[in-house]
Design an enzyme around this catalytic site. Structure first.
Site, PDB file in Angstrom:
ATOM      1  N   PRO A 357      39.410  48.515  40.412  1.00 19.66           N
ATOM      2  CA  PRO A 357      38.917  47.483  41.323  1.00 19.66           C
ATOM      3  C   PRO A 357      37.395  47.392  41.209  1.00 19.66           C
ATOM      4  O   PRO A 357      36.666  48.230  41.717  1.00 19.66           O
ATOM      5  CB  PRO A 357      39.359  47.982  42.713  1.00 19.66           C
ATOM      6  CG  PRO A 357      39.664  49.422  42.556  1.00 19.66           C
ATOM      7  CD  PRO A 357      39.824  49.745  41.110  1.00 19.66           C
ATOM      8  N   ASP A 533      33.347  50.980  40.126  1.00 21.97           N
ATOM      9  CA  ASP A 533      34.708  51.203  40.612  1.00 21.97           C
ATOM     10  C   ASP A 533      34.631  51.397  42.121  1.00 21.97           C
ATOM     11  O   ASP A 533      34.094  52.395  42.607  1.00 21.97           O
ATOM     12  CB  ASP A 533      35.272  52.449  39.910  1.00 21.97           C
ATOM     13  CG  ASP A 533      36.726  52.722  40.269  1.00 21.97           C
ATOM     14  OD1 ASP A 533      37.179  52.249  41.335  1.00 21.97           O
ATOM     15  OD2 ASP A 533      37.396  53.420  39.485  1.00 21.97           O
ATOM     16  N   HIS A 534      35.175  50.442  42.836  1.00 21.27           N
ATOM     17  CA  HIS A 534      35.028  50.468  44.290  1.00 21.27           C
ATOM     18  C   HIS A 534      35.833  51.589  44.946  1.00 21.27           C
ATOM     19  O   HIS A 534      35.659  51.894  46.118  1.00 21.27           O
ATOM     20  CB  HIS A 534      35.438  49.105  44.880  1.00 21.27           C
ATOM     21  CG  HIS A 534      34.679  48.736  46.114  1.00 21.27           C
ATOM     22  ND1 HIS A 534      34.238  49.668  47.028  1.00 21.27           N
ATOM     23  CD2 HIS A 534      34.270  47.534  46.588  1.00 21.27           C
ATOM     24  CE1 HIS A 534      33.608  49.051  48.012  1.00 21.27           C
ATOM     25  NE2 HIS A 534      33.601  47.753  47.769  1.00 21.27           N
ATOM     26  N   ARG A 535      36.692  52.216  44.181  1.00 21.26           N
ATOM     27  CA  ARG A 535      37.410  53.365  44.753  1.00 21.26           C
ATOM     28  C   ARG A 535      36.479  54.558  44.902  1.00 21.26           C
ATOM     29  O   ARG A 535      36.728  55.465  45.685  1.00 21.26           O
ATOM     30  CB  ARG A 535      38.588  53.755  43.839  1.00 21.26           C
ATOM     31  CG  ARG A 535      39.667  52.698  43.742  1.00 21.26           C
ATOM     32  CD  ARG A 535      40.677  53.061  42.680  1.00 21.26           C
ATOM     33  NE  ARG A 535      40.058  53.189  41.357  1.00 21.26           N
ATOM     34  CZ  ARG A 535      40.724  53.525  40.253  1.00 21.26           C
ATOM     35  NH1 ARG A 535      42.025  53.772  40.316  1.00 21.26           N
ATOM     36  NH2 ARG A 535      40.110  53.618  39.100  1.00 21.26           N
ATOM     37  N   VAL A 536      35.418  54.568  44.091  1.00 25.50           N
ATOM     38  CA  VAL A 536      34.524  55.728  44.068  1.00 25.50           C
ATOM     39  C   VAL A 536      33.171  55.393  44.701  1.00 25.50           C
ATOM     40  O   VAL A 536      32.568  56.215  45.388  1.00 25.50           O
ATOM     41  CB  VAL A 536      34.336  56.216  42.607  1.00 25.50           C
ATOM     42  CG1 VAL A 536      33.356  57.377  42.540  1.00 25.50           C
ATOM     43  CG2 VAL A 536      35.681  56.615  42.009  1.00 25.50           C
TER      44      VAL A 536
END
Ligand code: CAO
Length: 561
Positions: A357, A533-536
């Protein structure tokens, strides 16, 4: 353990029914109720299951044969535990067939009677020596539009599983049976307002005649994944989507498409067990009937798509296959094969695009002073045999950012619950080559000076263009930079290279008026595009990172702090 005969059972008012599939061969071990053959008349498709568990010692019929009640299908050596029960159901000689194999009867198209012009009662057809058969599935509801031969209900006796299909296309006006009901020949299943007539409906019995059956001999389908497929006539293929999704996931079951699919109860049961939408499966059986093997092939293809993904076929991640379009219909075309590197990088960027994402944070850096410094040292670098470009400075600034923001120098663990921080600093650089995009990696960027980085950059990018990079030189990056500054553009959204968590895109610097101390002054501004990476990394952190880069490139002295 004498061999016993398995015979064609009473399958209703059929004789000389064609064998369309022989599902076993001599030497096969079969389970009781496992389908042995599939028969098809013009009115029905039937499965004949085994009456006992044991070993098939001989198969007496072949595909294309015409058989009738009492004909011997195969000889079976009954397994010890089954001998008793087998004795009850199998005859020792070729005599009467009335005690023959249990039948998996699948009633043929519509047992229909015409109640009035345009309206028909669909009745339980002659399904052989069965009465009070339980309705185990009602596949339609009032208001549904059905196609001719689309299954309406499934019946199950102790000897057979049968589907009763519609005799015509039309709209169901009422359903007269419910799950759990016991029905017999002639019972009304549903009433239908006919919207289209066909040969089949024309064949439908007269109002008072015995309804037509689509006996599908065979006991309740107990097909296991490896069991012979148990095709049973269901509806035609109208409305079915035949394209197997090439994505990585099984699609949710569309009940309407599932019920319309042309497959035997055993195959339906198997599909249910696996969560496969029959509407998505392409049948390879006669008249596109879906076989157990088709479900296996569908699941295999789906799993393969999920685990590999490819550019041309399935991309994985539920992405449909690239459509196969004949462009020549619009004008002259030429088809050329993609270079090997492009094929590989295409696969990788597609996977990363789907996997991560992404968000891109845009910023700019005032590199007026940096550029002055670069110009002042360019000649010195040239004398030493390399080119001092802005990218060497950016590498150094990024190395500092990776140190200042440990999450920037991390990768998500496979469990998605841990972050792996790296205590090394390798940065990949996108190099545009004739063969496609390559990402050589500069190692230990944090430990090297700008001159050394510029020299290594020149070396690695020229070797990339010459196709002389080793695989190891393209591995182990913590972060990437893609510089289009030498080409042009104002901003772009680079794709993060998994398992890295960010990439810096650099566009062409331009002279801009910048408000400073109460006046506009010309400053050389460098556009930065950080995809992450929007998860991180969350948005605020990304903005802090680009701020940091902007400050570092704006004043190289901050890198020393
Ligand atoms: N703004 C303005 N000018 C820039 C610049 C920038 N951001 N970056 C580089 N330039 C200038 C350089 O200074 C050089 O000019 P001079 O010859 O006058 O000094 C010129 O552009 C060409 O630079 P370069 O391309 O030789 O060197 P580089 O270090 O900037 O880049 C490399 C090296 C290998 C990254 C580059 O050649 C390349 O392949 N870039 C393409 C990367 C790419 O395709 N990215 C997209 C990936 S996603 O599809």
């Amino acid at each position: 353990m004498a061999a016993q005969e398995i015979k064609v059972p009473d399958i209703g008012d059929f004789d000389a029914v064609e064998v369309i599939e022989v599902l076993v061969t001599a030497g096969d071990s079969v389970e009781e109720e496992q389908p042995l053959i599939t028969l098809e008349s013009d009115k029905a498709t039937l499965e004949v299951p085994s009456s006992a568990s044991g070993k098939i010692t001989a198969v007496k019929i072949s595909e294309g044969d015409k058989v009738a009640e009492g004909d011997v299908i195969a000889l079976i050596e009954v397994a010890a535990a089954d001998s008793d029960s087998a004795d009850d159901t199998a005859t020792e000689d070729t005599g009467a067939a009335d005690t023959g194999a249990a039948a998996d009867v699948e009633p043929a198209p519509a047992a229909a009677t015409t109640a009035s012009a345009g309206s028909q009662d669909i009745k339980v057809p002659d399904i052989g020596d069965f009465d009070a058969v339980e309705v185990i599935e009602v596949l339609v509801a009032a208001g549904d539009s059905v196609e001719e031969e689309q299954p309406l209900i499934t019946l199950e006796s102790d000897k057979a599983t049968l589907e009763v299909p519609s005799s015509a296309s039309g709209k169901i006006t009422a359903v007269k049976v419910s799950e759990g009901d016991k029905v017999a020949e002639g019972d009304v299943i549903a009433t239908l307002t006919v919207t289209a007539t066909s040969d089949a409906s024309a064949r439908a019995p007269q109002p008072d005649a015995a309804p037509q059956a689509t006996p599908e001999p065979a006991p309740a389908a107990s097909a296991t994944p490896d069991a012979a497929p148990a095709p049973i006539t269901a509806g035609p293929q109208q409305g079915r989507q035949t394209q197997a999704p090439a994505g990585s996931q099984l699609t949710p079951v569309n009940e309407k498409a599932f019920s319309k699919a042309h497959a035997a109860p055993g195959v339906r049961k198997y599909a249910r067990e696996l969560g496969v939408d029959l509407g998505q499966v392409t049948g390879t059986g006669r008249k596109q009937r879906i076989l157990a093997a088709d479900i296996n092939a569908y699941v295999k293809a789906t799993v393969k798509a999920a685990t590999s993904g490819s550019m041309a076929g399935s991309a994985g991640g539920g992405v449909p296959a690239q459509p196969d379009i004949d462009f020549s219909q619009f004008g002259e075309i030429e088809t050329v094969e993609l270079a090997r590197i492009r094929k590989l990088s295409a696969k990788a960027v597609h996977k990363n695009w789907l996997l991560i994402p992404h968000v891109t944070q845009f910023d700019s850096a005032d590199i007026t002073d940096m550029e002055a410094f670069r110009q002042a040292n360019k000649e010195r670098a040239a004398q030493q045999g390399f080119k001092l470009t802005p990218l060497a400075f950016m590498l150094k600034a990024c190395a500092a950012a990776l140190k200042a923001f440990p999450d920037l120098n991390s990768s998500l663990a496979a469990d998605g619950e841990h972050l792996i921080h790296k205590h090394y600093c390798h940065i990949a650089v996108a190099v545009d080559t004739d063969a496609g995009l390559m990402m050589p990696v500069l190692r230990d960027v944090d430990k090297k000076g700008i001159f050394q980085l510029a020299e290594e950059l020149g070396d690695i990018s020229s070797r990339a263009r010459a196709g002389k990079l080793k695989a190891a030189e393209m591995q182990g990056a913590c972060f990437s930079i893609s510089s289009l500054g030498g080409v042009g553009g104002t901003a772009f959204t680079p794709i993060v290279n998994s398992p890295e968590v960010a990439i810096l895109g650099v566009s062409r610097s331009t002279m801009q008026p910048v408000w400073q101390n109460g006046e506009f002054v010309p400053r050389l501004m460098l556009p930065l595009s950080l995809s992450y990476d929007h998860r991180v990394i969350d948005g605020a952190k990304a903005a802090r990172i680009t701020n940091f880069l902007s400050r570092a490139l704006g004043d190289l002295r901050t890198l020393l702090l």
